[in-house]
Motif scaffolding. Sequence first.
Motif, short mmCIF file in Angstrom:
data_model
loop_
_atom_site.label_atom_id
_atom_site.label_comp_id
_atom_site.label_asym_id
_atom_site.label_seq_id
_atom_site.Cartn_x
_atom_site.Cartn_y
_atom_site.Cartn_z
N ILE A 204 0.85 -1.19 0.00
CA ILE A 204 0.00 0.00 0.00
C ILE A 204 0.88 1.24 0.00
CG2 ILE A 204 -1.94 -1.13 1.17
CD1 ILE A 204 -0.94 0.02 3.81
N ASP A 205 0.28 2.41 -0.18
CA ASP A 205 1.08 3.64 -0.13
C ASP A 205 1.27 4.08 1.31
OD1 ASP A 205 -1.09 5.60 0.65
OD2 ASP A 205 -1.92 4.95 -1.27
N VAL A 206 2.22 5.00 1.51
CA VAL A 206 2.60 5.41 2.87
C VAL A 206 1.44 6.11 3.58
CG1 VAL A 206 4.16 6.87 4.22
CG2 VAL A 206 5.06 5.54 2.31
N ASP A 207 0.68 6.94 2.88
CA ASP A 207 -0.44 7.64 3.52
C ASP A 207 -1.48 6.65 4.04
OD1 ASP A 207 0.67 10.11 3.11
OD2 ASP A 207 -0.44 10.53 1.27
N THR A 208 -1.74 5.61 3.27
CA THR A 208 -2.69 4.59 3.72
C THR A 208 -2.13 3.85 4.93
OG1 THR A 208 -3.54 4.29 1.46
CG2 THR A 208 -3.97 2.52 3.03
N ALA A 209 -0.84 3.56 4.90
CA ALA A 209 -0.21 2.89 6.04
C ALA A 209 -0.32 3.75 7.30
CB ALA A 209 1.26 2.59 5.73
N LYS A 210 -0.12 5.05 7.16
CA LYS A 210 -0.25 5.95 8.31
C LYS A 210 -1.67 5.95 8.85
CE LYS A 210 3.45 9.26 7.23
NZ LYS A 210 3.75 10.66 6.87
N ALA A 211 -2.64 6.03 7.94
CA ALA A 211 -4.04 6.05 8.36
C ALA A 211 -4.41 4.76 9.10
CB ALA A 211 -4.95 6.24 7.15
N ARG A 212 -3.95 3.64 8.57
CA ARG A 212 -4.22 2.37 9.24
C ARG A 212 -3.51 2.28 10.57
NH1 ARG A 212 -3.77 -2.18 4.35
NH2 ARG A 212 -5.52 -1.38 3.10
N GLY A 213 -2.30 2.81 10.61
CA GLY A 213 -1.54 2.79 11.86
C GLY A 213 -2.24 3.58 12.95
N GLN A 214 -2.75 4.74 12.63
CA GLN A 214 -3.46 5.55 13.61
C GLN A 214 -4.76 4.90 14.04
OE1 GLN A 214 -3.03 10.07 13.15
NE2 GLN A 214 -2.65 9.35 11.05
N GLU A 215 -5.42 4.26 13.10
CA GLU A 215 -6.70 3.62 13.42
C GLU A 215 -6.51 2.48 14.42
OE1 GLU A 215 -10.66 3.02 13.64
OE2 GLU A 215 -9.64 4.70 12.65
N ARG A 216 -5.35 1.80 14.36
CA ARG A 216 -5.10 0.69 15.28
C ARG A 216 -4.76 1.16 16.69
NH1 ARG A 216 -2.57 -1.59 10.63
NH2 ARG A 216 -0.55 -0.76 11.28
N ILE A 217 -4.42 2.42 16.85
CA ILE A 217 -4.09 2.96 18.17
C ILE A 217 -5.38 3.38 18.86
CG2 ILE A 217 -2.85 4.78 19.40
CD1 ILE A 217 -0.97 4.93 16.94
N PRO A 218 -5.65 2.92 20.07
CA PRO A 218 -6.88 3.33 20.74
C PRO A 218 -7.07 4.84 20.84
CG PRO A 218 -5.95 1.45 21.88
CD PRO A 218 -4.95 1.86 20.83
N ALA A 219 -5.98 5.59 20.96
CA ALA A 219 -6.08 7.05 21.02
C ALA A 219 -6.37 7.66 19.64
CB ALA A 219 -4.79 7.66 21.58
N LYS A 220 -6.29 6.86 18.58
CA LYS A 220 -6.62 7.26 17.20
C LYS A 220 -5.72 8.37 16.67
CE LYS A 220 -9.94 4.29 17.22
NZ LYS A 220 -9.72 2.97 16.58
N ARG A 221 -4.48 8.38 17.10
CA ARG A 221 -3.53 9.38 16.61
C ARG A 221 -2.12 8.94 16.96
NH1 ARG A 221 -1.53 12.66 20.79
NH2 ARG A 221 -2.67 12.55 22.75
N PHE A 222 -1.15 9.59 16.30
CA PHE A 222 0.23 9.44 16.71
C PHE A 222 0.51 10.38 17.87
CE2 PHE A 222 0.98 8.44 11.99
CZ PHE A 222 0.81 7.08 12.20
N GLY A 223 1.50 10.04 18.68
CA GLY A 223 1.83 10.86 19.83
C GLY A 223 2.47 12.18 19.47
N ASP A 224 2.27 13.17 20.32
CA ASP A 224 2.91 14.47 20.20
C ASP A 224 4.22 14.42 20.99
OD1 ASP A 224 3.78 17.10 20.45
OD2 ASP A 224 1.79 17.92 20.76
N PRO A 225 5.37 14.73 20.37
CA PRO A 225 6.63 14.69 21.11
C PRO A 225 6.62 15.48 22.41
CG PRO A 225 7.07 14.91 18.76
CD PRO A 225 5.57 15.04 18.93
N ALA A 226 5.84 16.56 22.47
CA ALA A 226 5.78 17.36 23.70
C ALA A 226 5.25 16.53 24.87
CB ALA A 226 4.92 18.60 23.49
N GLU A 227 4.31 15.62 24.59
CA GLU A 227 3.79 14.74 25.64
C GLU A 227 4.90 13.85 26.19
OE1 GLU A 227 -0.66 13.60 24.35
OE2 GLU A 227 0.82 13.19 22.79
N PHE A 228 5.72 13.38 25.29
CA PHE A 228 6.84 12.52 25.68
C PHE A 228 7.85 13.30 26.52
CE2 PHE A 228 10.78 10.21 25.15
CZ PHE A 228 10.39 8.88 25.17
N GLY A 229 8.16 14.52 26.08
CA GLY A 229 9.10 15.36 26.82
C GLY A 229 8.65 15.62 28.24
N ALA A 230 7.34 15.85 28.42
CA ALA A 230 6.80 16.10 29.75
C ALA A 230 6.97 14.89 30.66
CB ALA A 230 5.33 16.50 29.65
#
Length: 259
Positions: A204-230
């Motif tokens: 598949i293309d990368v955009d589709t892979a990203k969309a599927r990846g986010q869908e599999r995460i219960p939070a429905k998104r990728f993490g924000d680095p600022a959250e990690f820094g905190a």
Amino acid sequence: MDLGLSGRTAIVCASSHGLGRACAAELARAGCRVVMNGREAQALDNAAAAIRDETGATIETVAGDIGDAGVQAALVQAAGTTDILVNNNGGPPPRGFRDLDADAIHAGLDANMVTPIRLVQQVIDGMVERRFGRIVCITSSSVKSVTTGLDLSSGARIGLTGFLAGVAREVAGANVTINFLLPGLFATRRIEGVMGFAAKAQGIDVDTAKARGQERIPAKRFGDPAEFGAACAFLCSAQAGYITGQSLLIDGGGYPGVL
């Protein structure tokens, strides 16, 4: 919350981009003097200037590959008194385990296990003597949950976790802690390589892979680095002295296990 870090000195490895930069920024906001590191001198200087302008903190830089012994020595020298060490390094690119030759395996182990151990060896005795130290190692969610193509990264980081687990207990009585942050999928440069590997494997293309990846995460998104820094800054805080030898998974609920 006042993290009790004003006047402390922190080394943050591989901090010109992504999660390392987010950790450096949050420690600067907490009042730390920060020594940043990165391979690309211009990108490192740009990141340091941005954090300096935003926080007013003292930011110093040491450019170069953190796996180089001379760069390690320069970082420790620039810090002077190291109160906080954030171990971080780029992981090996996603690759099928059959494609890994001996050189690639040794390089991955050196970057993600041996190098952070060497840095710990260079700063931990001073922390024990001063009776304050915080060491945070950025590893990966793949330490707990298998990720296809990240076998080398997982193996090296699991080795690091196991090696330092005993060290953490050895120095806990001196108010020196060692903990691990396990990022899942965050919106950093690393995500492009991971999603590219997934896209190729699935046809598949990368955009589709990203969309599927986010869908599999219960939070429905990728993490924000600022959250990690905190989260990193809290583990470095004066209030976190009773937390050691722990692996904190930050993955939006992606890991399905209870423990």
